[in-house]
Design an enzyme around this catalytic site. Structure first.
Site, PDB file in Angstrom:
ATOM      1  N   GLY A   1      41.653  42.248  37.985  1.00 13.54           N
ATOM      2  CA  GLY A   1      40.389  41.944  38.878  1.00 13.54           C
ATOM      3  C   GLY A   1      39.337  41.084  38.064  1.00 13.54           C
ATOM      4  O   GLY A   1      39.474  40.970  36.746  1.00 13.54           O
ATOM      5  N   GLU A   2      38.169  40.947  38.537  1.00 17.07           N
ATOM      6  CA  GLU A   2      37.049  40.227  38.194  1.00 17.07           C
ATOM      7  C   GLU A   2      35.943  41.136  38.184  1.00 17.07           C
ATOM      8  O   GLU A   2      35.304  41.406  39.132  1.00 17.07           O
ATOM      9  CB  GLU A   2      36.854  38.647  38.818  1.00 17.07           C
TER      10      GLU A   2
ATOM     11  N   ASN B   1      50.648  35.140  27.055  1.00 16.06           N
ATOM     12  CA  ASN B   1      51.838  36.106  27.262  1.00 16.06           C
ATOM     13  C   ASN B   1      52.611  35.928  28.633  1.00 16.06           C
ATOM     14  O   ASN B   1      51.832  35.890  29.758  1.00 16.06           O
ATOM     15  CB  ASN B   1      50.756  37.608  27.849  1.00 16.06           C
TER      16      ASN B   1
ATOM     17  N   CYS C   1      47.894  33.349  35.574  1.00 17.47           N
ATOM     18  CA  CYS C   1      47.567  35.062  35.689  1.00 17.47           C
ATOM     19  C   CYS C   1      48.288  35.554  36.358  1.00 17.47           C
ATOM     20  O   CYS C   1      48.341  35.091  37.610  1.00 17.47           O
ATOM     21  CB  CYS C   1      45.960  35.234  35.793  1.00 17.47           C
TER      22      CYS C   1
ATOM     23  N   GLU D   1      46.281  49.201  37.100  1.00 13.68           N
ATOM     24  CA  GLU D   1      47.017  49.470  35.780  1.00 13.68           C
ATOM     25  C   GLU D   1      45.792  49.604  35.027  1.00 13.68           C
ATOM     26  O   GLU D   1      44.662  48.689  34.906  1.00 13.68           O
ATOM     27  CB  GLU D   1      47.707  48.182  35.402  1.00 13.68           C
TER      28      GLU D   1
ATOM     29  N   CYS E   1      43.400  32.436  38.968  1.00 13.97           N
ATOM     30  CA  CYS E   1      43.774  31.686  37.546  1.00 13.97           C
ATOM     31  C   CYS E   1      45.276  31.300  37.799  1.00 13.97           C
ATOM     32  O   CYS E   1      45.878  32.306  38.064  1.00 13.97           O
ATOM     33  CB  CYS E   1      43.492  32.345  36.472  1.00 13.97           C
TER      34      CYS E   1
ATOM     35  N   CYS F   1      42.976  40.191  42.789  1.00 14.86           N
ATOM     36  CA  CYS F   1      41.782  39.346  42.219  1.00 14.86           C
ATOM     37  C   CYS F   1      41.686  38.117  43.116  1.00 14.86           C
ATOM     38  O   CYS F   1      42.651  37.449  43.577  1.00 14.86           O
ATOM     39  CB  CYS F   1      42.188  38.821  40.782  1.00 14.86           C
TER      40      CYS F   1
ATOM     41  N   CYS G   1      41.919  49.297  28.287  1.00 17.33           N
ATOM     42  CA  CYS G   1      41.489  47.964  29.101  1.00 17.33           C
ATOM     43  C   CYS G   1      41.530  48.573  30.619  1.00 17.33           C
ATOM     44  O   CYS G   1      42.771  49.011  31.043  1.00 17.33           O
ATOM     45  CB  CYS G   1      42.840  47.255  28.831  1.00 17.33           C
TER      46      CYS G   1
ATOM     47  N   SER H   1      36.041  34.054  29.922  1.00 20.00           N
ATOM     48  CA  SER H   1      37.178  33.578  29.838  1.00 20.00           C
ATOM     49  C   SER H   1      36.871  31.894  29.787  1.00 20.00           C
ATOM     50  O   SER H   1      36.551  31.489  30.980  1.00 20.00           O
ATOM     51  CB  SER H   1      38.257  34.158  30.910  1.00 20.00           C
ATOM     52  N   LEU H   2      37.150  31.060  28.640  1.00 20.25           N
ATOM     53  CA  LEU H   2      37.117  29.828  28.774  1.00 20.25           C
ATOM     54  C   LEU H   2      38.112  29.009  28.905  1.00 20.25           C
ATOM     55  O   LEU H   2      38.353  28.224  30.246  1.00 20.25           O
ATOM     56  CB  LEU H   2      36.317  29.498  27.401  1.00 20.25           C
TER      57      LEU H   2
ATOM     58  N   CYS I   1      47.594  41.449  31.904  1.00 24.74           N
ATOM     59  CA  CYS I   1      47.141  41.816  32.988  1.00 24.74           C
ATOM     60  C   CYS I   1      47.926  41.477  34.351  1.00 24.74           C
ATOM     61  O   CYS I   1      48.449  40.502  34.722  1.00 24.74           O
ATOM     62  CB  CYS I   1      45.655  40.906  33.278  1.00 24.74           C
TER      63      CYS I   1
END
Ligand code: SAH
Length: 348
Positions: A163-164, A294, A120, A93, A117, A113, A106, A218-219, A337
């Site tokens: 993805g990372e 989200n 996610c 996407e 997380c 991934c 984006c 991304s903390l 995402c």
């Protein structure tokens, strides 16, 4: 069966080699790039400054792009999400975001991934494949096709889709160099942001590339015990390793870094978290980008109330932290995402 060569996203040396094999001079490669990246033309017949014979040769030997848009969702604010299918069932996407300063795309860097997380959608089905630089560039191609009737073009890139990016380092870097190429999309490096879950050695490597791109980290939690739960990558690269790497990146590149902080109701959105976060980022040339979560169907995490978001932001500001609130674009289309891909695969 001979497969045709995909020329979309092909770097300059490979493209000139391709034309040399056809007995053609270098300037043909330049002309092709103009047709493809400036005019969005993929049909060789329309490349009218090529001799007829060359147009036929190209049609037999090459294609421009190998993917297709299989789904599209648009929100009233102009946010448009595309699902693109590449060969081998690679579905990714990308999201077109309209900001006052122009259009941001984006991008996805992987199918699925490995980061896992907890909140996610992308990691839910695990990892499927890395994208090639060409597949990353092709996302820009389809976005520009979408934008052409609106007389707009992609001007900014954020690697914040599926993805990372730092786990697919060389393809992502190649795609950045390609997108930045004057003959390609000519997108300024300062208009490009890579977002990472925090792969420390790759952050250190990126600092040495000397590219004025923006690093976003991304903390999402300011204490290890909490970050361990939300982001498994923290068990490998805890805050004591991550924060110095980010500080060094900002110093080495003299670029402001961004800390992304997704607010999860009751989990990481309390005053104690704001205080710890302020301690952590103190002295680093950084902005904290607060992102109300989200919600993802099937996951338990919730978006905090507007009041809670405001309280959190104020607490950071009182401590002198530079805070931005991510404006929610396209909530109607589940622009977070991984969400559209899940739906297409019937998992929502
Ligand atoms: N792997 C990279 C980039 C992809 S995700 C990274 O981790 O940074 C881009 C950002 O969106 C990350 O900050 C990620 O944590 C966040 N994100 C993922 N799912 C989200 C959701 N449902 N709501 C809000 N932000 C989300």
């Amino acid at each position: 069966m001979t497969t045709k060569r995909n020329l979309l996203g092909l770097p300059w040396p490979a493209l000139t080699d391709f034309f040399a094999d056809l007995g053609q001079p270098e300037y043909r490669a330049r002309q092709l790039m103009e047709w493809v990246y400036r005019h969005g033309v993929s049909d060789f017949e329309q490349m009218t400054n090529f001799p007829k014979k060359l147009r036929q040769q190209l049609a037999e030997a090459a294609v421009i792009g190998v993917g297709q848009v299989i789904a599209r969702q648009s929100a009233p604010d102009g946010t448009t999400k595309l699902a693109i299918a590449f060969p081998d069932d690679k579905i990714v996407e990308c999201v077109i975001l309209n900001y006052h300063h122009g259009v941001t795309l984006c991008l996805s860097s992987q199918v699925g991934c490995k980061m896992g997380c907890a909140f996610c959608a992308s990691g839910l089905e695990g990892f499927a494949a890395d994208l090639t630089a060409a597949e990353i560039i092709e996302q820009i191609w389809w976005a520009n096709k979408e934008l052409a009737p609106r007389q707009q073009r992609v001007g900014h890139l954020v690697y914040m889709g599926m993805g990372e990016p730092l786990d697919n380092y060389s393809q992502v870097l190649n795609s950045i160099r390609m997108a930045n190429n004057k003959l390609c999309y000519n997108i300024g490096l300062r208009n490009i942001t890579i977002s990472t879950a925090g792969i420390v050695p790759a952050i250190r490597q990126l600092a040495e590339e000397n590219l004025p791109i923006t690093l976003a980290v991304s903390l999402h939690a300011p204490m290890d015990y909490l970050r361990d739960q939300l982001m498994p990558v923290n068990r490998r690269y805890p805050l004591s390793k991550l924060i110095p790497a980010v500080r060094d990146y900002a110093v080495a590149t003299r670029r402001r870094v961004t800390f992304e902080y997704v607010l999860l109701a009751g989990v990481n959105d309390q005053l104690v978290h704001a205080e710890k976060l302020a301690d952590l980022v103190a002295g680093i040339m950084a902005d904290v980008n607060v992102i109300p979560y989200n919600e993802v169907a099937g996951l338990p995490w919730q978006t905090p109330s507007e009041g809670q978001v405001r309280t959190f932001i104020r607490a950071l500001e009182r401590r002198g932290v530079a805070v931005t609130l991510r404006r929610e674009l396209g909530p109607e289309i589940e622009a977070a995402c991984g969400q559209l891909r899940r739906r297409l695969q019937g998992e929502e």
